[in-house]
Design an enzyme around this catalytic site. Structure first.
Site, short mmCIF file in Angstrom:
data_model
loop_
_atom_site.label_atom_id
_atom_site.label_comp_id
_atom_site.label_asym_id
_atom_site.label_seq_id
_atom_site.Cartn_x
_atom_site.Cartn_y
_atom_site.Cartn_z
N ASN A 208 54.88 -18.47 30.80
CA ASN A 208 55.53 -19.69 30.17
C ASN A 208 57.01 -19.17 29.73
O ASN A 208 57.53 -17.99 30.09
CB ASN A 208 54.65 -19.69 28.72
CG ASN A 208 54.50 -18.27 28.07
OD1 ASN A 208 55.59 -18.03 27.58
ND2 ASN A 208 53.43 -17.90 27.98
N ILE A 305 43.47 -13.30 21.05
CA ILE A 305 43.82 -12.23 20.08
C ILE A 305 43.70 -12.39 18.80
O ILE A 305 43.42 -11.41 17.96
CB ILE A 305 45.20 -11.70 20.83
CG1 ILE A 305 45.24 -11.29 22.36
CG2 ILE A 305 45.72 -10.66 20.07
CD1 ILE A 305 46.40 -11.02 23.21
N LYS A 336 44.62 -24.66 12.98
CA LYS A 336 44.59 -23.35 13.81
C LYS A 336 44.34 -22.31 12.71
O LYS A 336 43.46 -21.07 13.09
CB LYS A 336 45.91 -23.06 14.39
CG LYS A 336 46.03 -21.84 15.56
CD LYS A 336 47.29 -21.92 16.26
CE LYS A 336 47.54 -20.28 16.97
NZ LYS A 336 48.57 -20.40 17.98
N LYS A 340 41.02 -19.91 13.22
CA LYS A 340 41.34 -18.47 13.53
C LYS A 340 41.03 -17.53 12.37
O LYS A 340 41.16 -16.35 12.61
CB LYS A 340 42.50 -18.21 14.34
CG LYS A 340 42.75 -19.26 15.18
CD LYS A 340 43.58 -18.84 16.50
CE LYS A 340 43.65 -19.67 17.66
NZ LYS A 340 43.96 -19.22 18.91
#
Ligand code: FMN
Length: 395
Positions: A208, A305, A336, A340
């Site tokens: 990316n 991660i 998010k 997470k």
């Protein structure tokens, strides 16, 4: 307050030299010990008398000074400083420093310095943008020089653009921040940075656009705050920061393993643009064009991660993620954060054309359980310092 701090100010021959008189006055008001050094050209723009009166110090400018040099004065001068500000830093001065030239006292002092040297450039926009000048700036940054500005605006010559001497208040902020107590001393902070790449075959990969600059700037700021920084980086086009430990990885899997192997971490900041997928069947041999008129790659999801770290039994007390979004930036970032289980999310818009990925500026929103804080567009280095300050306030 800067009592007992020695700030050596090198004044070069640029039209913005007059603004340095105000900077010296401000530094003196903060009780700094200001030691002025002028290049020969600087004296065409402001007088030694003004500099001496405002700084309350002798003005140094001669390399071949019999009195000072009986004691090897240029080395003493360089070594006595806690920080050196070059203001205004001319195109000429920066190019000479980048080339290691020591043809006058100011250049020699910079060459002999072991403290932080900060360039505060000011010049016409065309001079600033010139490829040669940009090469010089990039070399100096790689060599560890800090930069304040230039800012954008109208110039003395009437042109408009980048090249204006930064506001004196901003320079003063930088200096105050530089000398502030090491608020994160004793804290172990893990920063992931850069991109990851996913292997297709021995020569090909998917990656990316992340340059790694924001991660590097955050690590530098945390280091300036006295933290022990473990920097885990995927491929990056930016020179790595000087921190306690650097671990280089390539793939998302390698980054995952490197992160979970770390122990006794107080804060984790996941800045890396980790690939969401990897190629299911990587080829040990180079794929041949002739045999693959149409090539189908099956992608499988990488391990998460940020989510893993945020849900560890002995989780770090502060887990911070980045949300690179192109649509509904804040809403997606809020989701998010909850999904997470991380404490803070820094949301940024990475749409093509806004220069966030690969650029030197970032506009982020800090999302916590308390709400959303929108930060203005800032140099990535400034984002790093703001974040370090926020962490120091809660940890
Ligand atoms: C009126 C005038 C204004 C100048 N302003 C600038 C300036 O703003 N920035 C710059 O880089 N050079 C500027 N220059 C060119 C520098 O003075 C010149 O490169 C000089 O050699 C710099 O010397 P120094 O880097 O040793 O101080 C200016 C020159 C003149 C004559």
């Amino acid at each position: 307050m800067l009592s007992g701090k020695k700030v050596l100010v090198i004044i070069c021959g640029g039209i913005a030299a007059f603004k340095v008189l105000e900077l010296i006055r401000k530094l003196k008001n903060l009780n700094a010990d200001v030691i002025p050094v002028m290049t020969p050209s600087a004296k065409h723009f402001i007088t030694e008398m003004s500099v001496a009166c405002l700084s309350g110090s002798k003005v140094y400018s001669q390399l071949f000074d019999l009195t000072d040099e009986t004691e090897i004065g240029h080395i003493k001068l360089a070594q006595s400083a806690d920080i050196i500000l070059v203001a205004p830093a001319t195109a000429d001065f920066m190019a000479k420093v980048a080339a290691g030239i020591c043809s006058n006292l100011a250049e020699t002092v910079v060459a002999a310095a072991s403290c932080k040297v900060v360039m505060i450039p000011a010049m016409n926009v065309k001079m600033w943008d010139k490829k040669a000048n940009q090469r010089v700036v990039s070399t100096l940054k790689d060599d560890g020089f800090d930069f304040i500005g230039p800012s954008r605006g109208e110039m003395a010559c009437g042109d408009f653009g980048d090249g204006r001497f930064e506001e004196v208040e901003e320079i003063q902020n930088y200096v105050e921040q530089f000398f502030q107590p090491k608020k994160l001393e004793g804290k172990r902070v893990l920063v992931t940075s850069g991109s990851t790449l996913e292997i297709i075959d021995p020569v090909r990969f998917i990656s990316n656009r992340s340059s790694g600059r924001q991660g590097v700037d955050i690590a530098k700021a945390l280091n300036a705050y006295g933290a022990e920084v473990i920097f885990i980086s995927g491929p990056s086009s930016v020179k790595p920061p000087v921190v306690s430990e650097i671990i280089n990885v390539e793939t998302a899997d390698q980054m995952y393993e490197a992160v979970v192997a770390q122990k006794n971490i107080d804060v984790v900041i996941c800045v890396a643009a980790v690939g969401d997928w990897q190629i299911k069947d990587t080829s040990n041999n180079k794929l041949k064009k002739e045999m693959n008129k149409e090539l189908k790659l099956t992608l499988i999801q990488n391990r998460d991660i940020l989510k893993t770290v945020a849900n560890l039994k002995n989780r770090p007390s502060l887990v911070i993620g980045f949300a690179a979004e192109t649509q509904n930036v804040i809403e997606n970032a809020k989701k998010k954060r909850v999904q997470k289980n991380c404490d803070w999310i820094l949301a940024n818009d990475v749409s093509r054309g806004n220069d966030t990925m690969g650029g030197t500026f970032n506009k982020v929103s800090l999302i916590t359980s308390a709400g959303v804080e929108n930060w203005p567009k800032l140099p990535k280095s400034e984002v790093g310092f703001r974040l370090a300050q926020k962490i120091a306030e809660v940890i």
